[in-house]
Design an enzyme around this catalytic site. Sequence first.
Site, short mmCIF file in Angstrom:
data_model
loop_
_atom_site.label_atom_id
_atom_site.label_comp_id
_atom_site.label_asym_id
_atom_site.label_seq_id
_atom_site.Cartn_x
_atom_site.Cartn_y
_atom_site.Cartn_z
CE LYS A 52 -3.70 -2.57 2.18
NZ LYS A 52 -4.37 -3.02 3.40
CD GLN A 96 -3.27 -4.55 6.59
OE1 GLN A 96 -3.17 -3.58 5.85
NE2 GLN A 96 -3.91 -5.65 6.23
CG ASP A 119 -9.18 -0.48 4.57
OD1 ASP A 119 -8.96 -0.73 3.36
OD2 ASP A 119 -8.45 -0.88 5.50
#
Length: 291
Positions: A52, A96, A119
Amino acid sequence: MTILDGKNLANQLVIKIRTEVDQITSGGKRAPHLAAILVGNNPASRAYVGNKMKLCEKAGFRSSLIEKDSTCPESELLDLIHDFNKDPDLDGYIVQLPLPKHIDEQKVLNAISPDKDVDGFHPENIGKMTLGLPGFRPATPLGIMIMLENYGIETAGKHCVVVGRSNIVGTPVSILMSRKGYPGDATVTLAHSKTKNLPEIVRQADIVIAAIGIAEFVKGDWIKSGAVVIDVGMNRVEDSAVPRGYRLTGDVDFEAASSNASSITPVPGGVGPMTVFALIHNTLQAYNSRF
Ligand code: NDP
C-alpha cells in the site's frame, strides 16, 4: 481465455492518478496523504501494508506508516485514531487487520471518522453503499468493480454467485453487484458455509466471486463454460520447492478453472493489486472532498 491482470491494470490506473496529483501539486497545493497503522508483527499484514505504501509513492501521495507493538493497549490505539481524525493534513487512513486478540476490532473501526475511512469498513460507509449514496466503498469489492468495468465485463442480468459472506469482501461485493447501474444489475446469490449443493449453485453462475480463504476450494468442473471467475483468496500453501517455503494460491483451482472460464483473475496479481489501487482511489476521493 482472458487473464484479468490486476497488477498491470492497477499500475496503469495509478499512472493516471499520478498525472492528476502532479497537476494538483504544481498548482501549489499539498499532495494527498494516506496513513496506515500496523499493530504487531504479522508478516502477511506487513507485506500488505508495504504494498500500500509503495503504491502511494507511485501515485505521488504522501504516506505515513505508524507501527505499534503487539502489546499496544486498545486505549492507545483509540487515542491515535482520535488524533488522526482531527489531523487536517491527513486525508485518509487505515488500520491494518487483523488486530491482536485483546483489541476489539469493531470498536476500532467504529472510531475511524467516516470521512477518513478509506478502507470503507465504517458502518456509516457500509450503510451508504447499501443505499447507493456517495461514500467510501470497501477496498476489495471496489477494486473488483473497477476491474470488471475496465475489462468491459457485462454484468447486467448475469447470475453472479459470491462464495463467502464476510463483512469486508463477500457481503459488500454481493451488494455492489446487485445495485442498479454498471457494473452491477446482476442477479446475485450469496453462498457460505451453510449453503447446500454449492457445486450445483456455482455451476449456474455467469460470474463467480470466490472469497472463502481455503486454497483451491472451487473446482474446475464447478465453472460453467464461458463464466467469469474472480478469485479473491490469498492462501499460503507450503511448498519446499520455492526458497521462501510457501506459495500463494487462490480459492479457485486456477489451472482447471481456466479451461472453462472466459476470463479469470490470477493469484497473485489479480484482486490483490486492485484492492491496493482502490485504497489510492478512495484517498484521492477523500482529498478532493476536502479541497
Ligand atoms: P472470512 O474468513 O472472513 O470469510 C470466509 C467466508 O467463507 C465466510 O463467509 C464463510 O462462511 C465462507 N466459507 C468458509 N468455508 C466455506 C465452505 N466450506 N463453503 C462455503 N463457504 C465457506 O474471509 P475473508 O472474506 O476475509 O477472506 C476470504 C479470502 O480472501 C481469504 O483468503 C483472504 O486472505 C482473501 N482476501 C484477499 C484480499 C485481496 O485483496 N486479494 C482482501 C481480503 C481478503 P460462514 O460465514 O458461514 O462462516
